[in-house]
Design an enzyme around this catalytic site. Structure first.
Site, PDB file in Angstrom:
ATOM      1  N   ARG A   1      74.296  65.861  60.577  1.00 46.27           N
ATOM      2  CA  ARG A   1      73.190  66.357  61.396  1.00 46.27           C
ATOM      3  C   ARG A   1      72.123  67.178  60.682  1.00 46.27           C
ATOM      4  O   ARG A   1      70.942  67.049  61.037  1.00 46.27           O
ATOM      5  CB  ARG A   1      73.762  67.120  62.594  1.00 46.27           C
ATOM      6  CG  ARG A   1      74.369  66.165  63.623  1.00 46.27           C
ATOM      7  CD  ARG A   1      75.342  66.837  64.535  1.00 46.27           C
ATOM      8  NE  ARG A   1      76.543  67.235  63.837  1.00 46.27           N
ATOM      9  CZ  ARG A   1      77.584  67.828  64.419  1.00 46.27           C
ATOM     10  NH1 ARG A   1      77.549  68.104  65.715  1.00 46.27           N
ATOM     11  NH2 ARG A   1      78.647  68.128  63.717  1.00 46.27           N
TER      12      ARG A   1
ATOM     13  N   ASP B   1      84.210  55.071  56.249  1.00 45.26           N
ATOM     14  CA  ASP B   1      85.120  56.128  56.715  1.00 45.26           C
ATOM     15  C   ASP B   1      85.926  55.615  57.906  1.00 45.26           C
ATOM     16  O   ASP B   1      85.647  55.963  59.050  1.00 45.26           O
ATOM     17  CB  ASP B   1      84.250  57.345  57.087  1.00 45.26           C
ATOM     18  CG  ASP B   1      85.050  58.523  57.605  1.00 45.26           C
ATOM     19  OD1 ASP B   1      86.279  58.546  57.442  1.00 45.26           O
ATOM     20  OD2 ASP B   1      84.416  59.447  58.166  1.00 45.26           O
TER      21      ASP B   1
ATOM     22  N   ARG C   1      76.143  72.821  55.654  1.00 47.93           N
ATOM     23  CA  ARG C   1      74.946  73.212  56.396  1.00 47.93           C
ATOM     24  C   ARG C   1      73.957  73.885  55.449  1.00 47.93           C
ATOM     25  O   ARG C   1      74.360  74.656  54.575  1.00 47.93           O
ATOM     26  CB  ARG C   1      75.295  74.208  57.521  1.00 47.93           C
ATOM     27  CG  ARG C   1      76.057  73.575  58.683  1.00 47.93           C
ATOM     28  CD  ARG C   1      75.224  72.540  59.409  1.00 47.93           C
ATOM     29  NE  ARG C   1      75.901  71.849  60.493  1.00 47.93           N
ATOM     30  CZ  ARG C   1      76.594  70.710  60.371  1.00 47.93           C
ATOM     31  NH1 ARG C   1      76.722  70.138  59.187  1.00 47.93           N
ATOM     32  NH2 ARG C   1      77.126  70.137  61.421  1.00 47.93           N
TER      33      ARG C   1
ATOM     34  N   THR D   1      90.834  68.345  59.929  1.00 51.66           N
ATOM     35  CA  THR D   1      90.488  69.760  60.118  1.00 51.66           C
ATOM     36  C   THR D   1      90.569  70.157  61.595  1.00 51.66           C
ATOM     37  O   THR D   1      90.576  71.331  61.917  1.00 51.66           O
ATOM     38  CB  THR D   1      89.079  70.066  59.576  1.00 51.66           C
ATOM     39  OG1 THR D   1      88.193  69.064  60.061  1.00 51.66           O
ATOM     40  CG2 THR D   1      89.045  70.086  58.064  1.00 51.66           C
TER      41      THR D   1
ATOM     42  N   LYS E   1      89.505  55.543  57.834  1.00 50.32           N
ATOM     43  CA  LYS E   1      90.786  56.277  57.866  1.00 50.32           C
ATOM     44  C   LYS E   1      91.972  55.386  58.240  1.00 50.32           C
ATOM     45  O   LYS E   1      92.644  55.613  59.254  1.00 50.32           O
ATOM     46  CB  LYS E   1      90.699  57.454  58.846  1.00 50.32           C
ATOM     47  CG  LYS E   1      89.617  58.470  58.518  1.00 50.32           C
ATOM     48  CD  LYS E   1      89.666  59.657  59.460  1.00 50.32           C
ATOM     49  CE  LYS E   1      88.613  60.696  59.185  1.00 50.32           C
ATOM     50  NZ  LYS E   1      87.241  60.287  59.539  1.00 50.32           N
TER      51      LYS E   1
ATOM     52  N   ASP F   1      98.633  52.464  58.662  1.00 50.94           N
ATOM     53  CA  ASP F   1      99.466  51.424  59.286  1.00 50.94           C
ATOM     54  C   ASP F   1     100.572  51.084  58.299  1.00 50.94           C
ATOM     55  O   ASP F   1     100.709  51.763  57.272  1.00 50.94           O
ATOM     56  CB  ASP F   1      98.590  50.192  59.632  1.00 50.94           C
ATOM     57  CG  ASP F   1      99.141  49.409  60.817  1.00 50.94           C
ATOM     58  OD1 ASP F   1     100.368  49.213  60.880  1.00 50.94           O
ATOM     59  OD2 ASP F   1      98.344  48.986  61.669  1.00 50.94           O
TER      60      ASP F   1
ATOM     61  N   LYS G   1      77.469  57.231  54.581  1.00 50.53           N
ATOM     62  CA  LYS G   1      78.814  57.071  55.145  1.00 50.53           C
ATOM     63  C   LYS G   1      78.704  56.347  56.487  1.00 50.53           C
ATOM     64  O   LYS G   1      77.935  56.760  57.354  1.00 50.53           O
ATOM     65  CB  LYS G   1      79.457  58.447  55.360  1.00 50.53           C
ATOM     66  CG  LYS G   1      80.828  58.369  56.003  1.00 50.53           C
ATOM     67  CD  LYS G   1      81.540  59.711  55.978  1.00 50.53           C
ATOM     68  CE  LYS G   1      81.290  60.590  57.185  1.00 50.53           C
ATOM     69  NZ  LYS G   1      81.855  60.071  58.446  1.00 50.53           N
TER      70      LYS G   1
ATOM     71  N   GLN H   1      80.899  72.515  63.791  1.00 51.12           N
ATOM     72  CA  GLN H   1      81.680  72.805  62.588  1.00 51.12           C
ATOM     73  C   GLN H   1      82.044  74.290  62.594  1.00 51.12           C
ATOM     74  O   GLN H   1      81.229  75.136  62.923  1.00 51.12           O
ATOM     75  CB  GLN H   1      80.862  72.493  61.311  1.00 51.12           C
ATOM     76  CG  GLN H   1      80.493  71.025  61.154  1.00 51.12           C
ATOM     77  CD  GLN H   1      81.663  70.171  60.651  1.00 51.12           C
ATOM     78  OE1 GLN H   1      82.798  70.639  60.571  1.00 51.12           O
ATOM     79  NE2 GLN H   1      81.373  68.917  60.342  1.00 51.12           N
TER      80      GLN H   1
HETATM   81  O1  C5P Z   1      76.869  66.285  61.323  1.00 50.57           O
HETATM   82  P1  C5P Z   1      77.878  66.807  60.347  1.00 50.57           P
HETATM   83  O2  C5P Z   1      77.273  67.231  59.013  1.00 50.57           O
HETATM   84  O3  C5P Z   1      78.777  67.859  60.926  1.00 50.57           O
HETATM   85  O4  C5P Z   1      78.780  65.527  60.022  1.00 50.57           O
HETATM   86  C1  C5P Z   1      79.900  65.578  59.188  1.00 50.57           C
HETATM   87  C2  C5P Z   1      80.511  64.225  59.036  1.00 50.57           C
HETATM   88  O5  C5P Z   1      81.737  64.369  58.322  1.00 50.57           O
HETATM   89  C3  C5P Z   1      80.872  63.557  60.356  1.00 50.57           C
HETATM   90  O6  C5P Z   1      80.737  62.136  60.167  1.00 50.57           O
HETATM   91  C4  C5P Z   1      82.317  63.926  60.562  1.00 50.57           C
HETATM   92  O7  C5P Z   1      83.030  62.995  61.312  1.00 50.57           O
HETATM   93  C5  C5P Z   1      82.837  63.967  59.119  1.00 50.57           C
HETATM   94  N1  C5P Z   1      84.000  64.828  58.915  1.00 50.57           N
HETATM   95  C6  C5P Z   1      84.010  66.188  59.200  1.00 50.57           C
HETATM   96  N2  C5P Z   1      85.128  66.941  58.994  1.00 50.57           N
HETATM   97  C7  C5P Z   1      86.237  66.376  58.507  1.00 50.57           C
HETATM   98  C8  C5P Z   1      86.261  65.010  58.208  1.00 50.57           C
HETATM   99  C9  C5P Z   1      85.114  64.262  58.439  1.00 50.57           C
HETATM  100  O8  C5P Z   1      82.988  66.716  59.612  1.00 50.57           O
HETATM  101  N3  C5P Z   1      87.297  67.115  58.281  1.00 50.57           N
END
Ligand code: C5P
Length: 234
Positions: A213, A61, A183, A121, A63, A66, A34, A192
């Site tokens: 991450r 991604d 995770r 979220t 988003k 417009d 992504k 998160q």
């Molecule tokens: O590092 P991590 O696993 O938290 O990354 C999650 C990815 O998903 C990030 O690029 C974040 O911007 C994206 N994302 C998210 N929650 C959402 C929409 C997108 O964590 N509701």
């Protein structure tokens, strides 16, 4: 269109150099990745072309949100980059989403998967009511936006694995759920709030999990990726 489920690695890096340093670790597999706003705005469309040329599938991604004509024209450009998945805000409403599909559809009839963001979220019920003046509840809003996306012909939505079953109940099993907030059992939650393991996401009916991450910051990203893929895909 490829609707087969997979693990998508979020390439949340600030530059092309750091991104390639990470991707070079993957010698045997070519993960679905992504590309988000940070990397795209830093490096431009060339980063998409280069990662595509390396053989990765790409979820862009960005988003979009417009007027329909602008989204149509922007999507036409993005589709030409050969991406596999892209998204927009369902808040742009059905006409905008239909215009996006028209713009994405290539001359040969193929197009990238188009996924809607319902409510971010990070938006709270209080913000929804007091700032955005939306009186419906958050779950009602999310499901209504998902139904609008389905009606417009989109392929699915981004949501929490915990919402995946409700989305599928409202929009059908074939409607794709792309779910971040993943995770591994032993990784940190970071920022998160509600996290799910790859195996739990599979149980919930997620079609694609987005993992950042826990893979990008792992001591051995390839091992972490393989763990996610094994738990999620089997
Ligand atoms: O590092 P991590 O696993 O938290 O990354 C999650 C990815 O998903 C990030 O690029 C974040 O911007 C994206 N994302 C998210 N929650 C959402 C929409 C997108 O964590 N509701």
């Amino acid at each position: 269109m490829n609707k087969q489920g997979d693990v998508i690695i979020a390439l949340d890096f600030p530059s092309a150099a750091e991104t390639y340093q990470f991707l070079d670790k993957f010698q045997e597999e070519k993960p679905f990745v992504k590309i988000g706003m940070e990397l795209y705005y830093a490096e431009g469309p060339q980063i998409v072309r280069e990662i595509k040329a390396r053989g990765h599938r790409i979820f862009l991604d960005l988003k979009l949100h417009d007027i329909p004509n602008t989204v149509n024209r922007a999507m036409r450009v993005l589709s030409g980059l050969g991406i596999d998945m892209v998204n927009l805000h369902a808040a742009g409403a059905i006409l905008m989403m239909r215009a996006a599909i028209t713009g994405l559809t290539r001359d040969d009839g193929t197009r990238p998967l188009l996924i809607a963001v319902t409510q971010l979220t990070s938006t709270s019920e209080t913000q929804l009511r007091d700032e955005l003046l939306i009186s419906a509840s958050m779950p009602e809003t999310v499901i209504r936006y998902a139904k609008n996306a389905k009606e417009a012909g989109l392929d699915g939505v981004v949501c929490s694995p915990l919402e995946a079953a409700q989305v599928k109940a409202a929009c059908g099993q074939a409607f794709i759920t792309v779910t971040p907030g993943i995770r591994l059992a032993d990784s940190a939650a970071d920022d998160q709030r509600r996290v799910t393991t790859p195996a739990m996401a599979k149980e919930c009916g997620s079609d694609y999990i987005v993992v950042g991450r826990p893979i990008t910051q792992a001591e051995n990203p390839v091992v972490a990726y393989r763990r996610c893929a094994r738990d999620f895909i089997g």
